[in-house]
Enzyme design. Structure first.
Site, PDB file in Angstrom:
ATOM      1  CG  ASP A  38      -2.116   0.871   1.063  1.00  0.00           C
ATOM      2  OD1 ASP A  38      -2.421   1.221  -0.095  1.00  0.00           O
ATOM      3  OD2 ASP A  38      -2.731   1.242   2.079  1.00  0.00           O
ATOM      4  CG  HIS A 241      25.795   6.174 -14.265  1.00  0.00           C
ATOM      5  ND1 HIS A 241      24.893   5.802 -15.241  1.00  0.00           N
ATOM      6  CD2 HIS A 241      26.298   7.360 -14.683  1.00  0.00           C
ATOM      7  CE1 HIS A 241      24.876   6.714 -16.206  1.00  0.00           C
ATOM      8  NE2 HIS A 241      25.725   7.665 -15.897  1.00  0.00           N
ATOM      9  CG  ASP A 258      26.788  14.265 -11.236  1.00  0.00           C
ATOM     10  OD1 ASP A 258      25.968  15.196 -11.201  1.00  0.00           O
ATOM     11  OD2 ASP A 258      27.099  13.667 -12.287  1.00  0.00           O
ATOM     12  CG  ASP A 269      23.897  17.207 -14.416  1.00  0.00           C
ATOM     13  OD1 ASP A 269      24.482  16.717 -13.436  1.00  0.00           O
ATOM     14  OD2 ASP A 269      23.927  16.704 -15.560  1.00  0.00           O
ATOM     15  CG  HIS A 348      31.805  11.120 -19.341  1.00  0.00           C
ATOM     16  ND1 HIS A 348      31.789  12.489 -19.477  1.00  0.00           N
ATOM     17  CD2 HIS A 348      32.471  10.869 -18.187  1.00  0.00           C
ATOM     18  CE1 HIS A 348      32.391  13.038 -18.435  1.00  0.00           C
ATOM     19  NE2 HIS A 348      32.841  12.075 -17.637  1.00  0.00           N
ATOM     20  CG  HIS A 352      23.687  16.100 -20.585  1.00  0.00           C
ATOM     21  ND1 HIS A 352      22.749  16.675 -19.756  1.00  0.00           N
ATOM     22  CD2 HIS A 352      24.665  15.638 -19.758  1.00  0.00           C
ATOM     23  CE1 HIS A 352      23.124  16.519 -18.496  1.00  0.00           C
ATOM     24  NE2 HIS A 352      24.294  15.912 -18.461  1.00  0.00           N
ATOM     25  CG  HIS A 359      21.110  13.005 -19.845  1.00  0.00           C
ATOM     26  ND1 HIS A 359      21.986  12.103 -20.367  1.00  0.00           N
ATOM     27  CD2 HIS A 359      21.735  13.492 -18.741  1.00  0.00           C
ATOM     28  CE1 HIS A 359      23.083  12.028 -19.618  1.00  0.00           C
ATOM     29  NE2 HIS A 359      22.938  12.863 -18.615  1.00  0.00           N
ATOM     30  CD  GLU A 382      28.279  15.884 -17.757  1.00  0.00           C
ATOM     31  OE1 GLU A 382      28.529  15.013 -16.920  1.00  0.00           O
ATOM     32  OE2 GLU A 382      27.146  16.123 -18.173  1.00  0.00           O
ATOM     33  CE1 TYR A 386      35.040  10.603 -13.724  1.00  0.00           C
ATOM     34  CE2 TYR A 386      35.431  10.582 -16.095  1.00  0.00           C
ATOM     35  CZ  TYR A 386      34.763  11.081 -15.002  1.00  0.00           C
ATOM     36  OH  TYR A 386      33.810  12.056 -15.172  1.00  0.00           O
ATOM     37  NE  ARG A 404      30.589  13.850 -13.714  1.00  0.00           N
ATOM     38  CZ  ARG A 404      30.601  12.643 -13.183  1.00  0.00           C
ATOM     39  NH1 ARG A 404      31.548  11.785 -13.523  1.00  0.00           N
ATOM     40  NH2 ARG A 404      29.690  12.264 -12.307  1.00  0.00           N
ATOM     41  CD  GLU A 406      27.319  17.607 -14.797  1.00  0.00           C
ATOM     42  OE1 GLU A 406      27.435  16.847 -13.809  1.00  0.00           O
ATOM     43  OE2 GLU A 406      26.557  17.393 -15.752  1.00  0.00           O
TER      44      GLU A 406
HETATM   45  N1  GLY Z   1      24.259  13.608 -13.484  1.00  0.00           N
HETATM   46  C1  GLY Z   1      24.151  13.004 -14.765  1.00  0.00           C
HETATM   47  C2  GLY Z   1      25.081  13.580 -15.719  1.00  0.00           C
HETATM   48  O1  GLY Z   1      25.980  14.281 -15.339  1.00  0.00           O
HETATM   49  O2  GLY Z   1      24.931  13.443 -16.900  1.00  0.00           O
HETATM   50 MN    MN Z   2      25.481  15.945 -16.701  1.00  0.00          MN
HETATM   51 MN    MN Z   3      25.968  15.295 -13.497  1.00  0.00          MN
END
Ligand code: GLY
Ligand code: MN
Ligand code: MN
Length: 436
Positions: A38, A241, A258, A269, A348, A352, A359, A382, A386, A404, A406
């Site tokens: 519930d 992640h 992050d 972000d 990466h 974005h 995103h 960003e 690593y 990182r 960002e």
């Molecule tokens: N926090 C997700 C990214 O940086 O894309």
């Molecule tokens: Mn991001």
């Molecule tokens: Mn991020």
């Protein structure tokens, strides 16, 4: 921009979508998931639906019918005294018309039955197919059944377009109301990162840092985190992640956070990486300054008219040059870039689109070409580096370092505006914020 104006623009875009006949659009909410028994997850509206309607109750769909005398139709949960006692007040069909501007409103349970007649005469239906099997069944079932049973010459849409194409374009260019929310999200996020830096002392757990962030987000009126917060101490920073957030912060290590606040469903972000003991070591400082230099190079490309891709290329060049200097890679920088050898330590993209979704939708290419940036777009920048803890090829002092940095940018007619500039970033600023 009021939502009525956003809807007018969407209806215009549908009417001018290049179809010979007309295009209609159906935008659903998201199903409300039960957690177990519930207990329910807090409901978050679908971003497309929120953008166009502001409707916050579950079980909803909006139909857009350009050039009709009822261009905006809402299907919603009807008022229900017993259900409202358990799960909260509902706007109902009346609220849909009176407060949310619908030209027509019906109970959601009537959607399958009413859809065919409402979309008859439109050649194309814009709809986010493939996301929710229940919605696909409802839409395709309703249209196909009606097509099979109608013998009166009514024309139903044969063509389905993914609604993301047109809506992504609209959502990509932020209006003033959206920018106000993103600025607020950025401000709260900066404060939360400062709280994180104060909290993450040696011996503290990653989840304590997350708690300090959540506390700031909610205390300042945000709806919470716009995505699951990452708090990676030491080598956990090298797991892109990492959201377990359960380890203890070790003295002398770095911590990568992050985290972005969500305000009225718009999210920031931001990533910052800081020394748990308050001061960067020489190796940490070298990696940090390299990533910072890469970010500056990327931000310098974030001007209207330049291809989106330039930011990534600029960051990759700086990072690759630095990887050679640090002894992580060996060889000619141009060749290392062409062969994408930098991906071993930078795997990466450099950013974005950002908005209602972390995103956010919006095309990154026009045909084969990287899309030119334009004022009103909001994006992240960003870069990171690593170095896995077990990387025998890396100099020992660098192993296990993950950094990182960002920030969130608004593209303007001149230099980009760094919406998250209040968040400490240089070595001196970060060390000052880490003084406890
Ligand atoms: N926090 C997700 C990214 O940086 O894309
Ligand atoms: Mn991001
Ligand atoms: Mn991020």
């Amino acid at each position: 921009m009021p939502r009525s104006q956003r809807r007018a623009r969407y209806l215009d875009a549908l009417a001018n979508s290049g179809e010979k006949n007309k295009a209609a659009s159906l935008v659903f909410g998201v199903p409300h998931a039960a957690r177990n028994a519930d207990s329910e997850y807090r409901y978050r509206p679908h971003s497309d639906l929120h953008y166009l309607t502001g409707w916050e109750d579950p079980e909803v769909a909006a139909l857009f019918l350009p050039d009709s005398d009822h261009p905006f139709v809402l299907f919603v949960q009807p008022k229900d005294r017993e259900r409202e006692t358990w799960t909260g007040r509902r706007e109902g069909v009346e609220g849909a018309r009176e407060r949310f501007g619908a030209d027509l409103a019906f109970p959601y349970s009537e959607l399958a039955m009413r859809l065919p007649l409402l979309v008859a005469g439109y050649s194309t239906l814009h709809y986010a197919y493939g996301e929710q099997p229940d919605h696909d069944r409802l839409v395709f079932g309703a249209v196909n059944n009606a097509r099979a049973s109608l013998r009166n010459g009514l024309c139903l849409p044969w063509k389905i377009e993914h609604s993301r194409v047109l809506l992504g374009e609209l959502r990509l260019h932020k209006d003033d109301a959206e920018l106000a929310l993103l600025r607020r999200a950025a401000e709260i996020t900066a404060e939360a990162h400062i709280a994180a830096m104060r909290t993450g002392v040696p011996g503290a757990f990653e989840y304590e840092v997350e708690a300090a962030i959540d506390h700031t987000f909610r205390r300042r009126g945000g709806t919470g985190a716009g995505y699951t917060t990452i708090v990676g101490g030491g080598a956990n920073a090298c797991i892109l992640h990492y959201i377990q957030n359960r380890d203890k912060l070790a003295p002398g290590s770095l911590c990568l956070v992050d985290a972005g606040a969500e305000v009225d469903y718009y999210t920031a972000d931001v990533t910052r990486t800081w020394p748990v003991s308050g001061r960067f070591t020489t190796s940490q400082r070298d990696v940090y300054n390299l990533v910072l230099e890469a970010q500056h190079a990327a931000i310098a490309c974030a001007t209207a008219g330049r291809p989106y891709r330039d930011m990534h290329d600029a960051a990759v060049r700086v990072l690759t040059e630095g990887m050679v200097e640090l002894g992580l890679l060996d060889g000619d920088v141009d060749e290392l870039i062409v062969e994408e050898r930098y991906r071993k330590y930078y795997m990466h993209g450099t950013g974005h689109w950002l908005g209602l979704d972390v995103h956010d939708p919006g095309a990154y290419h026009v045909g084969l070409y990287s899309r030119p940036l334009a004022p009103g777009q909001v994006l992240t920048v960003e870069p990171g580096l690593y170095i896995p803890p077990d990387d025998q090829d890396a100099p020992e002092a660098l192993r296990g370092i993950g950094v990182r940095i960002e920030d969130d940018l608004l593209i303007t007619a001149g230099s980009p505006e760094v919406l998250t500039a209040a968040c400490p970033k240089t070595i001196a600023e970060v060390e000052a914020a880490c003084a406890r």
